[in-house]
Design a protein around this motif. Structure first.
Motif: not given
Length: 236
Positions: A27-49
């Motif tokens: 669960s910890y590993k999955l959470a870290n992975k999702e958080q890392s993935s989420s940060e990679k996906l949302t940072d450019p989108q947030f900047a664009r928005e």
């Protein structure tokens, strides 16, 4: 016997701990992975928005500014339209006045309702030694013309000869000269205007008609639905 039960519980407890540890680690590993993935996906989108929001705000501001500018332009156009309307009315009034002046000066042909006034010499009376006692004179014609103008006549002619502001009438015996043009009697004075008003003004008791009749002049009035008077001869 007791030793086997104790041993079995320890094994089960160990298995549970192992499974629980594995689940926690996963669960910890999955959470870290999702958080890392989420940060990679949302940072450019947030900047664009964020950039799009800024652009939208700028567009709204520009739109409000343009709307205010449009309102100013529309107000200016409405003011100009009102001014042009006033100028148009002024030009229309000037054109009307110019046409009236042309009509009064005898520059244009006019037509309309009116009256014909005919003046004729009275019947010969041998008892009267002075022949001037029963013929039409220039002052008789002037009286009729002046009364017609006062009563609202728009145009007047004598035997078809247009009268204007500086016309002259001279009596030469049985002949009357109008602006240098001689006319024998009867003299027909045509006037354009309200027929009822013009006829009533001449026929009022003690008025022009009675005065001329007392001078032995044959006086007749005829209302007309259409009278046409041309411009002054020799002028356009």
């Amino acid at each position: 016997m007791a030793s086997r039960k104790s041993k079995g519980k320890s094994v089960i407890l160990a298995l549970v701990c192992i499974v629980l540890g594995f689940m926690l680690a996963f669960s910890y590993k999955l959470a870290n992975k999702e958080q890392s993935s989420s940060e990679k996906l949302t940072d450019p989108q947030f900047a664009r928005e964020t950039e799009l929001r800024k652009q939208l705000i700028r567009l709204k501001q520009d739109n409000r500014s343009l709307q205010k500018e449009l309102e100013k332009k529309q107000s200016t156009v409405r003011t100009m339209e009102k001014d042009l309307s006033k100028e148009e009315q002024v030009f229309f009034n000037l054109a009307e006045d110019a046409e009236k002046y042309r009509m009064y000066l005898g520059k244009v042909k006019v037509a309309g309702k009116g009256i014909d006034v005919t003046l004729e010499d009275g019947a010969y009376d041998p008892k009267k030694e002075n022949v001037n006692s029963y013929i039409v004179h220039d002052h008789h014609v002037f009286k009729v013309i002046n009364e017609l103008y006062v009563s609202g006549a728009q145009a007047i002619a004598i035997n078809g000869q247009r009268i204007n502001h500086n016309s002259y009438i001279i009596c030469n015996g049985p002949v009357i000269t109008v602006d240098g043009v001689p006319f024998p009697e009867p003299f027909k004075i045509s006037a354009i205007g309200d027929p009822d008003v013009l006829a009533s003004a001449l026929s009022i008791t003690g008025g022009i008609k009675d005065q001329l009749v007392n001078d032995n002049i044959i006086f007749t009035v005829e209302k007309k639905d259409q009278i046409q008077i041309g411009p002054i001869f020799g002028e356009s």
